[in-house]
Scaffold this motif. Structure first.
Motif, PDB file in Angstrom:
ATOM      1  N   GLY A 195      43.462  38.863  28.125  1.00 22.75           N
ATOM      2  CA  GLY A 195      42.862  39.776  29.093  1.00 22.75           C
ATOM      3  C   GLY A 195      41.377  39.633  29.287  1.00 22.75           C
ATOM      4  O   GLY A 195      40.716  40.588  29.711  1.00 22.75           O
ATOM      5  N   ASP A 196      40.821  38.435  29.045  1.00 22.71           N
ATOM      6  CA  ASP A 196      39.381  38.246  29.199  1.00 22.71           C
ATOM      7  C   ASP A 196      39.000  37.645  30.547  1.00 22.71           C
ATOM      8  O   ASP A 196      37.834  37.304  30.774  1.00 22.71           O
ATOM      9  N   GLY A 198      40.454  58.184  46.645  1.00 19.38           N
ATOM     10  CA  GLY A 198      40.410  58.540  48.063  1.00 19.38           C
ATOM     11  C   GLY A 198      40.235  57.387  49.013  1.00 19.38           C
ATOM     12  O   GLY A 198      39.969  57.612  50.197  1.00 19.38           O
ATOM     13  N   ALA A 199      40.367  56.149  48.543  1.00 18.88           N
ATOM     14  CA  ALA A 199      40.236  54.973  49.410  1.00 18.88           C
ATOM     15  C   ALA A 199      41.504  54.133  49.301  1.00 18.88           C
ATOM     16  O   ALA A 199      41.543  53.150  48.551  1.00 18.88           O
ATOM     17  N   PRO A 200      42.577  54.499  50.018  1.00 17.95           N
ATOM     18  CA  PRO A 200      43.851  53.781  49.916  1.00 17.95           C
ATOM     19  C   PRO A 200      43.696  52.300  50.236  1.00 17.95           C
ATOM     20  O   PRO A 200      42.961  51.927  51.153  1.00 17.95           O
ATOM     21  N   THR A 201      44.377  51.460  49.478  1.00 15.48           N
ATOM     22  CA  THR A 201      44.428  49.997  49.603  1.00 15.48           C
ATOM     23  C   THR A 201      43.100  49.327  49.249  1.00 15.48           C
ATOM     24  O   THR A 201      42.984  48.114  49.376  1.00 15.48           O
ATOM     25  N   CYS A 202      42.096  50.086  48.808  1.00 13.15           N
ATOM     26  CA  CYS A 202      40.794  49.500  48.472  1.00 13.15           C
ATOM     27  C   CYS A 202      40.724  49.177  46.977  1.00 13.15           C
ATOM     28  O   CYS A 202      41.285  49.891  46.150  1.00 13.15           O
ATOM     29  N   THR A 203      39.989  48.090  46.655  1.00 14.75           N
ATOM     30  CA  THR A 203      39.889  47.623  45.280  1.00 14.75           C
ATOM     31  C   THR A 203      38.461  47.199  44.981  1.00 14.75           C
ATOM     32  O   THR A 203      37.809  46.552  45.808  1.00 14.75           O
ATOM     33  N   LEU A 204      37.982  47.578  43.808  1.00 12.61           N
ATOM     34  CA  LEU A 204      36.703  47.084  43.302  1.00 12.61           C
ATOM     35  C   LEU A 204      36.980  45.819  42.506  1.00 12.61           C
ATOM     36  O   LEU A 204      37.722  45.839  41.523  1.00 12.61           O
ATOM     37  N   TRP A 205      36.364  44.701  42.923  1.00 13.14           N
ATOM     38  CA  TRP A 205      36.656  43.407  42.330  1.00 13.14           C
ATOM     39  C   TRP A 205      35.523  42.873  41.455  1.00 13.14           C
ATOM     40  O   TRP A 205      35.774  42.038  40.590  1.00 13.14           O
ATOM     41  N   ALA A 206      34.289  43.282  41.690  1.00 12.68           N
ATOM     42  CA  ALA A 206      33.141  42.672  41.017  1.00 12.68           C
ATOM     43  C   ALA A 206      32.287  43.741  40.342  1.00 12.68           C
ATOM     44  O   ALA A 206      32.158  44.868  40.842  1.00 12.68           O
ATOM     45  N   SER A 207      31.693  43.386  39.203  1.00 14.07           N
ATOM     46  CA  SER A 207      30.828  44.323  38.494  1.00 14.07           C
ATOM     47  C   SER A 207      29.552  44.591  39.297  1.00 14.07           C
ATOM     48  O   SER A 207      29.070  43.732  40.030  1.00 14.07           O
ATOM     49  N   LEU A 208      28.997  45.800  39.142  1.00 17.83           N
ATOM     50  CA  LEU A 208      27.842  46.237  39.920  1.00 17.83           C
ATOM     51  C   LEU A 208      26.552  46.077  39.119  1.00 17.83           C
ATOM     52  O   LEU A 208      25.771  47.019  38.961  1.00 17.83           O
ATOM     53  N   ASP A 209      26.296  44.878  38.634  1.00 16.89           N
ATOM     54  CA  ASP A 209      25.085  44.653  37.852  1.00 16.89           C
ATOM     55  C   ASP A 209      23.834  44.804  38.713  1.00 16.89           C
ATOM     56  O   ASP A 209      22.800  45.306  38.260  1.00 16.89           O
ATOM     57  N   GLY A 264      27.575  40.749  40.197  1.00 17.13           N
ATOM     58  CA  GLY A 264      27.421  40.809  38.758  1.00 17.13           C
ATOM     59  C   GLY A 264      28.076  39.620  38.093  1.00 17.13           C
ATOM     60  O   GLY A 264      28.603  38.724  38.750  1.00 17.13           O
ATOM     61  N   GLY A 265      28.087  39.639  36.795  1.00 19.95           N
ATOM     62  CA  GLY A 265      28.599  38.509  36.038  1.00 19.95           C
ATOM     63  C   GLY A 265      30.034  38.637  35.609  1.00 19.95           C
ATOM     64  O   GLY A 265      30.534  37.786  34.866  1.00 19.95           O
ATOM     65  N   SER A 266      30.735  39.696  36.055  1.00 21.23           N
ATOM     66  CA  SER A 266      32.105  39.895  35.583  1.00 21.23           C
ATOM     67  C   SER A 266      33.031  40.285  36.724  1.00 21.23           C
ATOM     68  O   SER A 266      32.628  41.001  37.656  1.00 21.23           O
ATOM     69  N   ARG A 267      34.262  39.820  36.633  1.00 18.32           N
ATOM     70  CA  ARG A 267      35.322  40.320  37.507  1.00 18.32           C
ATOM     71  C   ARG A 267      36.440  40.966  36.679  1.00 18.32           C
ATOM     72  O   ARG A 267      37.545  41.165  37.183  1.00 18.32           O
ATOM     73  N   THR A 268      36.127  41.277  35.412  1.00 22.67           N
ATOM     74  CA  THR A 268      37.097  41.939  34.558  1.00 22.67           C
ATOM     75  C   THR A 268      36.622  43.292  34.034  1.00 22.67           C
ATOM     76  O   THR A 268      37.433  44.069  33.530  1.00 22.67           O
ATOM     77  N   PRO A 308      31.585  48.686  33.637  1.00 25.25           N
ATOM     78  CA  PRO A 308      31.571  49.867  32.773  1.00 25.25           C
ATOM     79  C   PRO A 308      31.546  51.173  33.564  1.00 25.25           C
ATOM     80  O   PRO A 308      30.746  51.298  34.503  1.00 25.25           O
ATOM     81  N   PRO A 309      32.427  52.108  33.263  1.00 25.24           N
ATOM     82  CA  PRO A 309      33.390  52.101  32.145  1.00 25.24           C
ATOM     83  C   PRO A 309      34.788  51.640  32.567  1.00 25.24           C
ATOM     84  O   PRO A 309      35.764  51.938  31.864  1.00 25.24           O
ATOM     85  N   PHE A 310      34.917  50.934  33.685  1.00 23.03           N
ATOM     86  CA  PHE A 310      36.220  50.601  34.233  1.00 23.03           C
ATOM     87  C   PHE A 310      36.563  49.130  34.007  1.00 23.03           C
ATOM     88  O   PHE A 310      35.693  48.253  34.053  1.00 23.03           O
ATOM     89  N   ALA A 311      37.856  48.876  33.790  1.00 23.78           N
ATOM     90  CA  ALA A 311      38.361  47.515  33.813  1.00 23.78           C
ATOM     91  C   ALA A 311      38.577  47.113  35.271  1.00 23.78           C
ATOM     92  O   ALA A 311      38.887  47.941  36.132  1.00 23.78           O
ATOM     93  N   LEU A 312      38.357  45.847  35.551  1.00 29.75           N
ATOM     94  CA  LEU A 312      38.545  45.308  36.895  1.00 29.75           C
ATOM     95  C   LEU A 312      39.758  44.378  36.916  1.00 29.75           C
ATOM     96  O   LEU A 312      40.049  43.725  35.917  1.00 29.75           O
ATOM     97  N   PRO A 313      40.418  44.293  38.087  1.00 29.00           N
ATOM     98  CA  PRO A 313      40.147  45.019  39.326  1.00 29.00           C
ATOM     99  C   PRO A 313      40.522  46.495  39.212  1.00 29.00           C
ATOM    100  O   PRO A 313      41.452  46.852  38.499  1.00 29.00           O
ATOM    101  N   LEU A 314      39.775  47.341  39.924  1.00 26.67           N
ATOM    102  CA  LEU A 314      39.973  48.789  39.892  1.00 26.67           C
ATOM    103  C   LEU A 314      40.530  49.259  41.232  1.00 26.67           C
ATOM    104  O   LEU A 314      39.903  49.056  42.279  1.00 26.67           O
ATOM    105  N   ASP A 315      41.692  49.878  41.213  1.00 25.58           N
ATOM    106  CA  ASP A 315      42.286  50.470  42.411  1.00 25.58           C
ATOM    107  C   ASP A 315      41.500  51.735  42.771  1.00 25.58           C
ATOM    108  O   ASP A 315      41.441  52.684  41.992  1.00 25.58           O
TER     109      ASP A 315
END
Length: 670
Positions: free
Chosen positions: A205-206, A602-613, A583-587, A590-597
């Motif tokens: 899972g890395d 409140g944002a159907p079908t939307c996903t956070l894919w990249a860290s917000l460094d 950012g440097g991570s797609r996994t 903080p504090p969420f694991a990615l990808p994040l639904d």
């Protein structure tokens, strides 16, 4: 080397009175390679009475159009002087126009949607940098009577700046080689251990795929083994609990028990349940003794649609094929009704594939073996009926969408070489214009150059050659001369696996070979890292109820020393507040694991894919763009480093969350 952009779909026959031309899509790949061939795509709908429709594309000077086809087989003409005269190109660009008329030129109301035209364009070898492709649509009574319809009344291409009529393209230089060895920690040669199967999957899972392989013989260091990928191109073995006596098998990863950790199945009838990379626990599958000792083909997929991965196994020496449905509690049940069960008919079956071949939503089976039938259609309940067989005696096969139309094609190797087939509406297979002579034993489909099209990687058998990459180009496939893959092997390439063991979204390869070695000092179990740099799209964006999905583009190349490099969010919501982050991570963000639904927020079908460094805010300008300058330092330490980026647009009416997202882009520094 050859590559492509996406397709060019022309709006065809329009109308004289009450005509309505609507652009529904204009898309280009994020990145192409200099010196290659690309295709541009436009889609639209037409309604009204019979007349003419035209499409004008602005191209950089020196980019040559090599050919055109359309999906309706209509007569489409090129470069009407009166249509070209209606527009003014930007400096450094020229215009190409295509036009046609309605069916038979006879009046009467009609409606046409998604008319398609494909144009192959050659990109010059020196065209490295950032470009913008633009399109305009026109209709009217025909040549000499054109009206500019989209963007309405805009004749100056310099004034066309907003999506969907303007799309950015990055032209990247070709690397010296595409793949380089990455085998530190994998078994060395000598001693030579032949391998029969290989698979890639993220065990721990890395965000980096790990490697499992099955040996083709028994002895010290054989059986099923697993290595975890570590930063710095290093592999660390984690095989505790895996079988040590399995030989001549295939392996595959899947989470069979739903605990969030990948498990490992082999074609001799064993599942090894994983715990995240520390150890494995074995269990046996309910298969017959004859199949269990000769199982060779292996495929994993959700046959019955319950969200759990199921297993298909075929024999290498007897005509037996079984499917096992997952009960969800580390047990399985047989679902092989209609599949061959003879133990007396010899066969030389090789790989096995689960895929939806007939488009009904249920997985079907393709068995690459010497006998027919080789296709069985599934009903989603575990029952099977013979389908239309793919021609020839098959050594190997792979399934994927080669032409981007949403339907799968089949690439096979037989006694003559490589062929590709498309399924037809009458249940037969139509051969595509692709034939390569040679004795190929293994096939994989992979978009290694990240141009949006699947390419073909094929491995030879018995010292007949090495591993070839055939790039998917308009009208067929072209041999990639600088792939970096071995061009000669002593032995047989048994299996090719596609994955991402360095975590940068550029697909890598793993290779298992038996009966010899690649070359002196090179492993028969081999991992090869993709050395492409530039921009690689991953994930998907989302739209709101009143706002289209925004787009994210790179302006220029992420090259060391490129002070002009920038990222741009494009949206029709001019004046809105836009957000860009990387950012440097797609996994992990903080504090969420990615990808994040983001749906639960409140944002159907939307996903956070990249860290917000690093995050940036700004207003979308009148052209529909929000641009962030990201100069790349001339630092040697940045070579091959990757950042992950995404964007969004604030829109309170789009959804309860008030924001829509772009897809993500990996930026790998050259």
């Amino acid at each position: 080397m050859a590559s492509r952009l996406a397709r060019f779909l022309l709006l065809a026959p329009l109308l004289l009175v009450g005509c309505n031309v609507v652009l529904t899509a204009f898309s280009v790949p994020t990145q192409v390679t200099a010196g290659t061939v690309m295709t541009v795509t436009i889609a639209g709908n037409i309604s009204g009475t019979t007349g003419y429709a035209g499409c004008v594309l602005q191209l950089p000077i020196g980019w040559a159009i090599e050919g055109m086809t359309n999906n309706q087989s209509w007569r489409v003409s090129r470069d009407d002087p009166s249509l070209l005269a209606a527009y003014t190109a930007e400096p450094g660009y020229y215009l190409a126009a295509y036009y046609s008329t309605g069916t038979g030129g006879i009046g009467g109301a009609h409606y046409l949607s998604q008319i398609t035209l494909r144009i192959a364009v050659a990109v010059p070898a020196n065209a490295v940098g950032q470009y913008t492709m633009k399109v305009s649509l026109a209709g009217g009574g025909g040549p000499g009577a054109w009206q500019i319809q989209e963007p309405a009344g805009v004749a100056q291409f310099a004034s066309i700046t907003a999506v969907p009529y303007a799309r950015s393209i990055v032209v990247a230089p070709a690397p010296a080689v595409d793949f380089v060895p990455d085998g530190n920690g994998l078994p060395p040669d000598p001693p030579t251990i032949p391998w029969s199967g290989v698979a890639l999957g993220d065990v721990d899972g890395d965000g980096r795929d790990d490697l499992a392989a099955a040996s083709a013989v028994t002895g010290v260091g054989t059986g099923i083994r697993c290595w975890l990928s570590r930063l710095g191109t290093t592999w660390v073995e984690s095989s505790s609990g895996l079988p040590t006596t399995v030989n001549n098998a295939r392996v595959a990863f899947a989470d069979f028990d739903g605990d969030g950790f990948l498990d490992l199945v082999d074609s001799t009838g064993r599942v090894c349940f994983g715990n995240g990379g520390t150890s494995w626990v074995q269990t046996s599958l309910p298969v017959s003794g004859s199949l269990g000792t000769s199982g060779r083909g292996l495929a994993v997929g959700d046959v019955d649609g319950d969200g759990l991965p199921d297993i298909a196994i075929s024999s290498a020496v007897v005509n037996v094929l079984v499917v096992l449905l997952n009960n969800g509690n580390r047990t399985f049940r047989d679902a092989s009704a209609g599949l061959p069960a003879s133990t007396s008919t010899g066969d030389t079956g090789n790989n096995l594939i689960l895929a939806d071949l007939d488009g009904d939503g249920d997985l079907d089976l393709l068995w690459a073996h010497t006998n027919t039938p080789n296709v069985w259609l599934g009903d989603g309940q575990g029952r099977w009926t013979p389908g239309s067989s793919v021609p020839s005696q098959l050594h190997a096969a792979a399934v994927g969408d080669l032409d981007g139309d949403g339907a799968p094609e089949v690439v096979i190797s037989d006694n003559q070489g490589l062929r590709a087939y498309r399924g037809s509406a009458i249940g037969s297979w139509v051969q595509l214009p692709f034939f390569i002579s040679g004795n190929y034993q293994a096939i994989a489909l992979v978009d290694f150059d990240r141009d949006g099209r699947l390419d073909v990687v094929a491995g030879h058998a018995n010292a007949d050659g090495g591993i070839d990459v055939w790039r998917n180009v308009p009208g067929g496939f072209a041999l990639e001369p600088s792939s970096g893959l071995p061009n000669f092997v002593v032995g047989t390439i048994e299996e090719l696996a596609v994955g991402d063991f360095d975590g940068n979204t550029f697909p890598d390869l793993a290779i298992a070979m038996s009966s010899g070695v690649f070359q002196a000092g090179i492993n028969s179990l081999r991992a090869l890292q993709n050395h492409r740099t530039g921009v690689s799209p991953f994930g998907g964006g989302c739209a709101g109820t009143a706002l289209a999905e925004p787009q994210l583009f790179a302006l220029g190349l992420p090259q060391r020393g490129n002070a002009a490099f920038a990222m741009q969010v494009q949206t029709p919501a001019t004046g809105s507040l836009a957000l860009f982050w990387f950012g440097g991570s797609r996994t992990f963000a903080p504090p969420f694991a990615l990808p994040l639904d983001v749906g639960p927020f409140g944002a159907p079908t939307c996903t956070l894919w990249a860290s917000l460094d690093y995050t940036y805010f700004g207003l979308v300008d009148g052209g529909g763009n929000y641009t962030v300058a990201l100069p790349v330092p001339a630092d040697p330490a940045l070579a091959f480093r990757t950042a992950f980026s995404q964007g969004g647009v604030f829109a309170p009416s789009a959804n309860p969350f008030g924001m829509v997202f772009t897809r993500a882009l990996a930026l790998r520094v050259e």
